[in-house]
Scaffold this motif. Structure first.
Motif, PDB file in Angstrom:
ATOM      1  N   GLY A   1      10.522  -0.941   0.870  1.00 21.44           N
ATOM      2  CA  GLY A   1       9.962  -1.120  -0.453  1.00 21.44           C
ATOM      3  C   GLY A   1      10.002   0.183  -1.241  1.00 21.44           C
ATOM      4  N   ILE A   2      10.299   0.083  -2.527  1.00 22.85           N
ATOM      5  CA  ILE A   2      10.333   1.287  -3.363  1.00 22.85           C
ATOM      6  C   ILE A   2       8.960   1.961  -3.395  1.00 22.85           C
ATOM      7  CG2 ILE A   2      10.567   2.108  -5.742  1.00 22.85           C
ATOM      8  CD1 ILE A   2      13.221   1.682  -4.389  1.00 22.85           C
ATOM      9  N   THR A   3       7.908   1.158  -3.473  1.00 21.21           N
ATOM     10  CA  THR A   3       6.566   1.742  -3.445  1.00 21.21           C
ATOM     11  C   THR A   3       6.323   2.463  -2.130  1.00 21.21           C
ATOM     12  OG1 THR A   3       5.733   0.016  -4.931  1.00 21.21           O
ATOM     13  CG2 THR A   3       4.102   1.241  -3.655  1.00 21.21           C
ATOM     14  N   ASP A   4       6.823   1.904  -1.030  1.00 20.74           N
ATOM     15  CA  ASP A   4       6.679   2.567   0.266  1.00 20.74           C
ATOM     16  C   ASP A   4       7.431   3.893   0.286  1.00 20.74           C
ATOM     17  OD1 ASP A   4       5.141   0.470   1.214  1.00 20.74           O
ATOM     18  OD2 ASP A   4       6.865  -0.602   2.046  1.00 20.74           O
ATOM     19  N   ILE A   5       8.613   3.937  -0.346  1.00 23.37           N
ATOM     20  CA  ILE A   5       9.363   5.192  -0.438  1.00 23.37           C
ATOM     21  C   ILE A   5       8.557   6.244  -1.199  1.00 23.37           C
ATOM     22  CG2 ILE A   5      11.349   6.279  -1.587  1.00 23.37           C
ATOM     23  CD1 ILE A   5      13.016   3.874  -0.768  1.00 23.37           C
TER      24      ILE A   5
ATOM     25  N   ARG B   1       5.311   6.357  -1.658  1.00 27.52           N
ATOM     26  CA  ARG B   1       4.135   6.755  -0.882  1.00 27.52           C
ATOM     27  C   ARG B   1       4.522   7.723   0.233  1.00 27.52           C
ATOM     28  NH1 ARG B   1       0.539   6.040  -4.592  1.00 27.52           N
ATOM     29  NH2 ARG B   1      -0.117   3.893  -4.961  1.00 27.52           N
ATOM     30  N   HIS B   2       5.712   7.521   0.815  1.00 27.49           N
ATOM     31  CA  HIS B   2       6.142   8.448   1.861  1.00 27.49           C
ATOM     32  C   HIS B   2       6.487   9.821   1.267  1.00 27.49           C
ATOM     33  CE1 HIS B   2       7.295   9.521   5.876  1.00 27.49           C
ATOM     34  NE2 HIS B   2       8.510   9.857   5.509  1.00 27.49           N
ATOM     35  N   LEU B   3       7.048   9.827   0.065  1.00 32.80           N
ATOM     36  CA  LEU B   3       7.282  11.110  -0.613  1.00 32.80           C
ATOM     37  C   LEU B   3       5.958  11.828  -0.853  1.00 32.80           C
ATOM     38  CD1 LEU B   3       9.996  10.039  -3.231  1.00 32.80           C
ATOM     39  CD2 LEU B   3      10.352  11.459  -1.202  1.00 32.80           C
ATOM     40  N   GLU B   4       4.928  11.078  -1.197  1.00 29.76           N
ATOM     41  CA  GLU B   4       3.597  11.676  -1.343  1.00 29.76           C
ATOM     42  C   GLU B   4       3.137  12.295  -0.024  1.00 29.76           C
ATOM     43  OE1 GLU B   4       1.145   9.241  -4.740  1.00 29.76           O
ATOM     44  OE2 GLU B   4       1.359   8.258  -2.786  1.00 29.76           O
ATOM     45  N   GLU B   5       3.339  11.564   1.064  1.00 30.18           N
ATOM     46  CA  GLU B   5       2.912  12.054   2.375  1.00 30.18           C
ATOM     47  C   GLU B   5       3.669  13.329   2.760  1.00 30.18           C
ATOM     48  OE1 GLU B   5       1.410  12.646   6.169  1.00 30.18           O
ATOM     49  OE2 GLU B   5       0.606  11.462   4.500  1.00 30.18           O
ATOM     50  N   LEU B   6       4.963  13.358   2.485  1.00 34.61           N
ATOM     51  CA  LEU B   6       5.778  14.515   2.861  1.00 34.61           C
ATOM     52  C   LEU B   6       5.459  15.762   2.053  1.00 34.61           C
ATOM     53  CD1 LEU B   6       9.254  12.753   3.212  1.00 34.61           C
ATOM     54  CD2 LEU B   6       7.923  13.737   5.082  1.00 34.61           C
ATOM     55  N   THR B   7       5.030  15.572   0.807  1.00 41.30           N
ATOM     56  CA  THR B   7       4.909  16.712  -0.109  1.00 41.30           C
ATOM     57  C   THR B   7       3.505  16.983  -0.617  1.00 41.30           C
ATOM     58  OG1 THR B   7       5.322  15.351  -2.085  1.00 41.30           O
ATOM     59  CG2 THR B   7       7.249  16.245  -0.925  1.00 41.30           C
TER      60      THR B   7
ATOM     61  N   PRO C   1      25.928   0.015  13.601  1.00 41.82           N
ATOM     62  CA  PRO C   1      24.619   0.275  12.994  1.00 41.82           C
ATOM     63  C   PRO C   1      24.547   1.644  12.321  1.00 41.82           C
ATOM     64  CG  PRO C   1      24.521   0.612  15.358  1.00 41.82           C
ATOM     65  CD  PRO C   1      25.879   0.043  15.083  1.00 41.82           C
ATOM     66  N   CYS C   2      23.583   1.770  11.425  1.00 43.87           N
ATOM     67  CA  CYS C   2      23.289   3.079  10.832  1.00 43.87           C
ATOM     68  C   CYS C   2      22.563   3.950  11.852  1.00 43.87           C
ATOM     69  CB  CYS C   2      22.435   2.919   9.580  1.00 43.87           C
ATOM     70  SG  CYS C   2      23.282   2.135   8.190  1.00 43.87           S
ATOM     71  N   GLU C   3      22.553   5.253  11.606  1.00 44.39           N
ATOM     72  CA  GLU C   3      21.944   6.191  12.534  1.00 44.39           C
ATOM     73  C   GLU C   3      20.710   6.891  11.967  1.00 44.39           C
ATOM     74  OE1 GLU C   3      24.932   8.912  13.782  1.00 44.39           O
ATOM     75  OE2 GLU C   3      26.027   7.429  14.978  1.00 44.39           O
ATOM     76  N   VAL C   4      20.660   7.102  10.654  1.00 44.70           N
ATOM     77  CA  VAL C   4      19.582   7.901  10.086  1.00 44.70           C
ATOM     78  C   VAL C   4      18.444   6.995   9.622  1.00 44.70           C
ATOM     79  CG1 VAL C   4      18.951   9.615   8.342  1.00 44.70           C
ATOM     80  CG2 VAL C   4      21.233   9.654   9.364  1.00 44.70           C
ATOM     81  N   ASP C   5      17.269   7.161  10.221  1.00 51.04           N
ATOM     82  CA  ASP C   5      16.075   6.452   9.802  1.00 51.04           C
ATOM     83  C   ASP C   5      15.678   6.893   8.392  1.00 51.04           C
ATOM     84  OD1 ASP C   5      13.376   5.017  10.620  1.00 51.04           O
ATOM     85  OD2 ASP C   5      12.835   6.946   9.711  1.00 51.04           O
ATOM     86  N   TRP C   6      15.203   5.964   7.575  1.00 42.04           N
ATOM     87  CA  TRP C   6      14.950   6.284   6.171  1.00 42.04           C
ATOM     88  C   TRP C   6      13.870   7.357   5.997  1.00 42.04           C
ATOM     89  CZ3 TRP C   6      10.338   5.522   3.500  1.00 42.04           C
ATOM     90  CH2 TRP C   6       9.378   4.703   4.104  1.00 42.04           C
ATOM     91  N   ARG C   7      12.867   7.370   6.858  1.00 40.06           N
ATOM     92  CA  ARG C   7      11.815   8.388   6.729  1.00 40.06           C
ATOM     93  C   ARG C   7      12.369   9.783   7.005  1.00 40.06           C
ATOM     94  NH1 ARG C   7       9.878   3.935   9.102  1.00 40.06           N
ATOM     95  NH2 ARG C   7       8.055   2.885   8.181  1.00 40.06           N
ATOM     96  N   GLU C   8      13.158   9.884   8.069  1.00 37.18           N
ATOM     97  CA  GLU C   8      13.770  11.176   8.370  1.00 37.18           C
ATOM     98  C   GLU C   8      14.802  11.534   7.312  1.00 37.18           C
ATOM     99  OE1 GLU C   8      14.829  14.741  10.462  1.00 37.18           O
ATOM    100  OE2 GLU C   8      13.045  13.526  10.119  1.00 37.18           O
ATOM    101  N   GLY C   9      15.490  10.529   6.792  1.00 38.88           N
ATOM    102  CA  GLY C   9      16.455  10.797   5.737  1.00 38.88           C
ATOM    103  C   GLY C   9      15.803  11.382   4.497  1.00 38.88           C
ATOM    104  N   LEU C  10      14.641  10.862   4.121  1.00 41.39           N
ATOM    105  CA  LEU C  10      13.919  11.432   2.977  1.00 41.39           C
ATOM    106  C   LEU C  10      13.474  12.858   3.275  1.00 41.39           C
ATOM    107  CD1 LEU C  10      11.661   8.482   1.742  1.00 41.39           C
ATOM    108  CD2 LEU C  10      13.758   9.356   0.697  1.00 41.39           C
TER     109      LEU C  10
END
Length: 323
Positions: free
Chosen positions: A244-248, A250-256, A285-294
């Motif tokens: 979800g874009i909102t989840d992305i 929110r994760h940017l908030e968590e990272l920064t 399959p893809c290799e990079v998890d979206w959280r680690e990718g961000l």
């Protein structure tokens, strides 16, 4: 891939530049063609072993590609006239004509890859998992001419693949992101967060997408060339994970630690969740998890904004692997 002669358009952009640089580093003869309007970018590409050649998509004359070699084995066509000026007819004309001339020029290639977009699908529910068979309508309030131009160009690509006998793949791209260029859509949202600007979100639920990191894009391009056929192969090109874009955000908030202003709105930058079944069959399959990718993207573009516990991470976390 090694020892191939590869033509790349849009080679200064988010998607094609890392592909061009990686293929050149692997021992291929890589050419990037374009206007190179950003100062220094042509020199940077040449320093990485890429040959540059000036080409303007807006030039619809028969002389536009004169002097460019014709013996390319593989082509990835990522350049596009987005239609930011709202001129639908010009957007259609430039994209279809430039693509047609490019395919005719490279008719002897082993494979042609056209980068299209998922923005052309007819909107369904926010979390609908779009397949390649879903209907299209080309409606995008945030950039109206863009998906219309892509639909028209897909038609030209399908026709010329058959007429020329040129094995082709049409890859409808989802959200591409990573440390190159401006970082992709997630970093556009982060820029808004930094400046305190509102981020429009749906009044109910959230937009969903299938983001794909440039590491996976680079790895999958040769597989998409292998899948090229006549008639053209059509595939949705996104990541394995629906996010979800909102989840992305929110994760940017968590990272920064930077806060986001999410504002409910009737008009948002609509994104689309893909069903990855066909693409996984073609590329694996893809290799990079979206959280680690961000995290990796922020570490490259905004290292001073990462919270210490995230900035100190030493390993890239892949699903099922560590490097």
């Amino acid at each position: 891939m090694r020892g191939k002669k590869i033509l790349v358009t849009g080679g200064t952009g988010q998607v094609a530049r890392p592909v061009a640089e990686a293929l050149a580093a692997a021992g291929n003869d890589v050419w990037c063609i374009g206007r190179f309007g950003t100062p220094g970018v042509a020199e940077e590409l040449r320093a990485r072993g890429v040959t540059t050649w000036r080409w303007d998509m807006e030039d619809d004359s028969e002389q536009a590609l004169k002097g460019l070699p014709e013996d390319f084995t593989h082509v990835i066509h990522s350049a596009v006239r987005r239609g930011d000026d709202g001129d639908f007819n010009r957007t259609i004309d430039v994209n279809t004509t430039a693509t047609g001339r490019l395919m005719a020029h490279c008719r002897t290639a082993e494979a042609f890859l056209f980068v299209s977009t998922g923005a052309l699908y007819a909107r369904q529910t926010l979390d609908h998992a779009y397949t390649e068979d879903d209907p299209v309508d080309g409606v995008a309030d945030w950039l109206p001419a863009y998906p219309v131009g892509k639909i028209a160009t897909e038609g030209a690509v399908r026709a010329l693949a058959r007429v020329l006998g040129l094995p082709t793949t049409i890859a409808r791209l989802n959200i591409a992101y990573g440390p190159g260029g401006y970082g992709g859509v997630p970093m556009l949202y982060f820029q808004r967060m930094l400046s305190g600007q509102p981020i429009p979100v749906p009044r109910e639920g959230q937009n969903w997408c299938s983001p794909i990191h440039t590491t996976d894009i680079v790895r999958q391009v040769p597989r998409l060339w292998e899948a090229a056929s006549v008639p053209a192969t059509l595939v949705n090109w996104g990541g394995d994970e629906a996010v979800g874009i909102t989840d992305i955000v929110r994760h940017l908030e968590e990272l920064t630690g930077v806060s986001a202003r999410l504002v409910p709105s009737d008009v948002t930058r609509e994104t689309y969740r893909f069903d990855p079944t066909l693409r996984r069959r073609l590329t694996g399959p893809c290799e990079v998890d979206w959280r680690e990718g961000l995290r990796l993207t922020l570490a490259a573009l905004h290292p001073d904004r990462l919270r210490p516990r995230y900035a100190a991470s030493e390993h890239v976390q892949h699903r099922g692997a560590r490097t």
